[in-house]
Design a protein around this motif. Structure first.
Motif, short mmCIF file in Angstrom:
data_model
loop_
_atom_site.label_atom_id
_atom_site.label_comp_id
_atom_site.label_asym_id
_atom_site.label_seq_id
_atom_site.Cartn_x
_atom_site.Cartn_y
_atom_site.Cartn_z
N SER A 3 0.85 -1.20 0.00
CA SER A 3 0.00 0.00 0.00
C SER A 3 0.89 1.25 0.00
CB SER A 3 -0.92 0.01 1.22
OG SER A 3 -0.16 0.09 2.42
N ALA A 4 0.27 2.41 -0.06
CA ALA A 4 1.05 3.67 -0.10
C ALA A 4 1.86 3.87 1.16
CB ALA A 4 0.10 4.86 -0.31
N THR B 217 4.03 3.87 -6.24
CA THR B 217 3.30 4.58 -7.29
C THR B 217 2.13 3.71 -7.75
OG1 THR B 217 4.73 3.66 -9.01
CG2 THR B 217 5.36 5.80 -8.08
N GLU B 218 1.07 4.36 -8.12
CA GLU B 218 -0.10 3.65 -8.62
C GLU B 218 0.10 3.37 -10.11
OE1 GLU B 218 -3.75 5.57 -7.86
OE2 GLU B 218 -3.45 5.69 -5.68
N THR B 219 -0.24 2.17 -10.51
CA THR B 219 -0.14 1.80 -11.92
C THR B 219 -1.48 1.25 -12.36
OG1 THR B 219 0.63 -0.40 -11.35
CG2 THR B 219 2.32 1.27 -11.73
N HIS B 220 -1.77 1.44 -13.62
CA HIS B 220 -2.99 0.90 -14.20
C HIS B 220 -2.66 -0.42 -14.89
CE1 HIS B 220 -5.18 4.60 -13.33
NE2 HIS B 220 -4.10 5.27 -13.77
#
Length: 395
Positions: free
Chosen positions: A27-28, A58-61
Motif C-alpha cells: 500500500s502507499a 506509485t499507482e499503476t494501471h
C-alpha cells in the motif's frame, strides 16, 4: 534485522527470505527508507553489514498484467514410487521490473525451514532467462528420497500473489503387467503340470484306477481282460522265450499279481472245440488284444496263413475296435517287412519293448515294463456275476 524509517519491521506482511525481504499487499504506507543488517564472519572476525533502499509507491494501471504467471505446476498430481529421488521445477513468467518473491512452501512454511533438520527436501537455486518484455524464472524442489508421508501433501510454488501446487501419489497398478504376468504364470504352470504329468502319467493313472475306478466300473459282458496272440518262432531259443513269456510270466504278473484275466490259446480252450469257433467266440469276450512281436520276418508270415491271427486281428481292428497292446520281445527297428495290420497297430497304439530277462526279478508288477502294460490294460473290474460265469461254460 530490518528497519523502515528507523523502526523495526514487524507484521505478517513482511517475510525475510535469504537475502530478500518480501512485502505482501503493498500500500502507499509501505513507501520509505528500508535498511537491513546482517552478521558476517570472515577470518575469525565478526562484521555487521548494512544495506538500505528507498522505496517509492506509485499507482499503476493494468496491474493484473503484471501478476506472475506460473506455467508449472498446474495443481496437478505426480506419480512416483516410494524411495525415489525426485526434482520438480516451478516455471514462472514475470515482468522485467517486478520484484516478486519466488519460493516453495509446504504447510505455509518455507520448504528449507520445514525440513531444516533432515534436509531431505530442499529448494534449489533460482535461475532465469531474460526476454524483451518478461523474465522466465525456474526454481526447483528436490526430494532426496520420497517417503509415504509426502503423498497427498500439497507442495506449493509461490510467485508474488500467484501460487500453484503439485501432490505426490502412488502409481496406479499396471493392470497390463499383472495380466501378462498372470498369463505367463498360468502358461508356465500349465507347461510344468503337463511336463510332470507326462513323466508320471503312468503312475498317476494306475494310482487313480486303484483309488477310485474300481467301484465305478459297470459290467460290460466281457469275461477276459485280454486275448494274448503270439507267434510260433521256428528257432528253438526264441520259441522257448516266447513260451516262457506268454505261458509263465504273463499269467504270473497280470493274473496272479494284478488280478487280470487272460485268454491264451493253447491254455484256455476246451478240448475238441473247433479252432475257428474258439477264437471267434472268445476274442469277443476280451477287452484288449495283446500281440507278442518277435523281430523275425518268418514269425509274422503266420498272420497270412493261420486262422487264429487272422480272426483276432480282424475282430480287433474292424469288428470291435478293440485296443491293441504290442509287446516287442526284442527291439524292432523296421516294421515295413511286417503285415500292414501290424504296421497300422504300431502307428496307432505304439509298442512296449520287453525289458526283462526271464528271471524272478522280471516278474514284479511294479517294474517299469509292467507298469506300461498295466497302463494300457483296462481298469480292473469286480468279479463277474454268476450269470456271466454260466455264460462262459456254455461255450
Amino acid at each position: 534485522m530490518c528497519h523502515k524509517d528507523c523502526k523495526e519491521i514487524k507484521g505478517g506482511r513482511f517475510t525475510r527470505w535469504r537475502i530478500k525481504l518480501s512485502v505482501s499487499n503493498v500500500s502507499a504506507e509501505d513507501g520509505g527508507d528500508y535498511a537491513c543488517q546482517a552478521q558476517l564472519t570472515h577470518t575469525g572476525k565478526r562484521y555487521t553489514i548494512l544495506n538500505s533502499i528507498t522505496v517509492n509507491i506509485t499507482e499503476t494501471h493494468g496491474y493484473a498484467g503484471r501478476i506472475p504467471k506460473i506455467i508449472y505446476p498446474k495443481n496437478n498430481s505426480i506419480e512416483v514410487q516410494p524411495g525415489t529421488t525426485l526434482t520438480v521445477d516451478c516455471n514462472i513468467t514475470d515482468t522485467r521490473d517486478n520484484t516478486n518473491l519466488r519460493s516453495w512452501r509446504v504447510n505455509d512454511t518455507l520448504v528449507d525451514d520445514y525440513y531444516n533438520e533432515s534436509k531431505r527436501i530442499r529448494e534449489g537455486f533460482e535461475s532465469h532467462i531474460s526476454f524483451q518484455k518478461h523474465i522466465f524464472y525456474t526454481v526447483n524442489i528436490t526430494f532426496s528420497e520420497v517417503k509415504m508421508e509426502d503423498y497427498g501433501r500439497p507442495f506449493i510454488c509461490h510467485a508474488g500473489v500467484s501460487a500453484a501446487y503439485f501432490i505426490l501419489k502412488l502409481p496406479a497398478p499396471d493392470v497390463q503387467a499383472y495380466l501378462i504376468g498372470g498369463l505367463v504364470t498360468l502358461i508356465g504352470a500349465a507347461v510344468s503340470v503337463t511336463y510332470i504329468y507326462n513323466i508320471f502319467k503312468i503312475d498317476i493313472v494306475l494310482w487313480y484306477r486303484s483309488a477310485f475306478l474300481s467301484t465305478e466300473i459297470k459290467e460290460d459282458g466281457k469275461l477276459y481282460d485280454a486275448y494274448v496272440l503270439y507267434p510260433k518262432p521256428q528257432r528253438e531259443i526264441q520259441s522257448h522265450e516266447v513260451d516262457t513269456l506268454v505261458l509263465k510270466i504273463l499269467p504270473e504278473v497280470l493274473e496272479r499279481q494284478c488280478g487280470y484275466k487272460l485268454f491264451i490259446f493253447g491254455r484256455d480252450e476246451f478240448p475238441g472245440q473247433a479252432v475257428a469257433n474258439v477264437i471267434d467266440e472268445n476274442i469277443k469276450l476280451c477287452r484288449r488284444l495283446i500281440i507278442i512281436i518277435v523281430p523275425e520276418f518268418l514269425s509274422f508270415d503266420l498272420l497270412k496263413n493261420m486262422s487264429e491271427e487272422q480272426i483276432a486281428v480282424y475282430n480287433a481292428l474292424i469288428q470291435d475296435g478293440m485296443k491293441v497292446i504290442l509287446i516287442e520281445l526284442e527291439k524292432v527297428k523296421d516294421y515295413t517287412a511286417m503285415p500292414e495290420s501290424i504296421q497300422y497297430i504300431k502307428q496307432k497304439h505304439g509298442a512296449i519293448q520287453w525289458s526283462g530277462d526271464f528271471t524272478k526279478q522280471s516278474q514284479c508288477a511294479k517294474t517299469k515294463f509292467w507298469k506300461k502294460v498295466r497302463y494300457h490294460m483296462p481298469p480292473k473290474r469286480p468279479p463277474p456275476s454268476s450269470s456271466a460265469q454260466m455264460l462262459k461254460h456254455t461255450y
